[in-house]
Design a protein around this motif. Structure first.
Motif, PDB file in Angstrom:
ATOM      1  N   MET A 165       0.828  -1.201   0.000  1.00 37.32           N
ATOM      2  CA  MET A 165       0.000   0.000   0.000  1.00 37.32           C
ATOM      3  C   MET A 165       0.865   1.255   0.000  1.00 37.32           C
ATOM      4  N   LYS A 166       0.266   2.327  -0.459  1.00 37.99           N
ATOM      5  CA  LYS A 166       0.903   3.637  -0.453  1.00 37.99           C
ATOM      6  C   LYS A 166       0.093   4.520   0.491  1.00 37.99           C
ATOM      7  N   ILE A 167       0.786   5.321   1.274  1.00 38.84           N
ATOM      8  CA  ILE A 167       0.090   6.191   2.230  1.00 38.84           C
ATOM      9  C   ILE A 167      -0.085   7.571   1.626  1.00 38.84           C
ATOM     10  N   LEU A 168      -1.320   7.989   1.475  1.00 42.94           N
ATOM     11  CA  LEU A 168      -1.641   9.338   1.019  1.00 42.94           C
ATOM     12  C   LEU A 168      -1.682  10.235   2.244  1.00 42.94           C
ATOM     13  N   GLY A 169      -1.040  11.390   2.145  1.00 44.18           N
ATOM     14  CA  GLY A 169      -1.011  12.283   3.302  1.00 44.18           C
ATOM     15  C   GLY A 169      -0.051  11.778   4.354  1.00 44.18           C
ATOM     16  N   PHE A 170       1.085  11.256   3.899  1.00 49.31           N
ATOM     17  CA  PHE A 170       2.073  10.696   4.820  1.00 49.31           C
ATOM     18  C   PHE A 170       2.919  11.834   5.393  1.00 49.31           C
ATOM     19  N   TYR A 171       2.322  12.591   6.305  1.00 51.41           N
ATOM     20  CA  TYR A 171       2.970  13.737   6.947  1.00 51.41           C
ATOM     21  C   TYR A 171       3.287  13.388   8.387  1.00 51.41           C
ATOM     22  N   GLN A 172       4.325  13.983   8.919  1.00 45.78           N
ATOM     23  CA  GLN A 172       4.794  13.651  10.268  1.00 45.78           C
ATOM     24  C   GLN A 172       3.720  13.868  11.327  1.00 45.78           C
TER      25      GLN A 172
END
Length: 133
Positions: A7-14
């Motif tokens: 899977m790919k994470i959308l919105g992968f912000y700290q």
């Protein structure tokens, strides 16, 4: 997404995902735009048609500082390839969040409606998400 893909994470912000999810793209503040993209409302609709994987009771606050509370904001949603928190829609429409071109291309190719995802694929993605939460 085939069985070998992850899977790919959308919105992968700290600010939004735990450290064990990997290396974030940076702070969400770095992805805020002054103006909306031409198809921002359509992309928001795509986000809203995703399949819920994990549902939490309650609301989360706006991490960018408004007093707004987002009901179910930390719910996890997928389109079978990407996963995202339900509050990413809020940041898109309120702060004109810039999203990855690869994700936008998928939303556009699917005419802004998340594709059907098999039960087996949802279970596989759910397992991956639980490993990082």
């Amino acid at each position: 997404m085939d069985e070998s893909d992850s899977m790919k994470i959308l919105g992968f912000y700290q600010e939004l995902w735990p450290e064990k999810a990997g290396t974030p793209a940076g702070s969400i503040r770095d992805f805020i735009r002054q103006y909306p993209a031409v198809d921002e409302a359509d992309v928001a609709r795509y986000l809203g048609t995703g399949h819920e994987l994990i549902v939490f009771m309650g609301a989360v606050g706006d991490i960018l500082g408004s007093d707004y509370r987002i009901l179910g904001g930390d719910n996890i949603v997928t389109d079978g390839e990407w996963v995202w928190r339900a509050d990413i829609d809020f940041y898109l429409t309120h702060y004109h969040l810039a999203l990855p071109e690869e994700f936008l291309r998928k939303a556009r190719e699917n005419q802004y409606a998340a594709p059907d995802v098999s039960r087996d694929q949802l279970l596989k993605i759910d397992e991956e998400v639980h490993m990082i939460l």
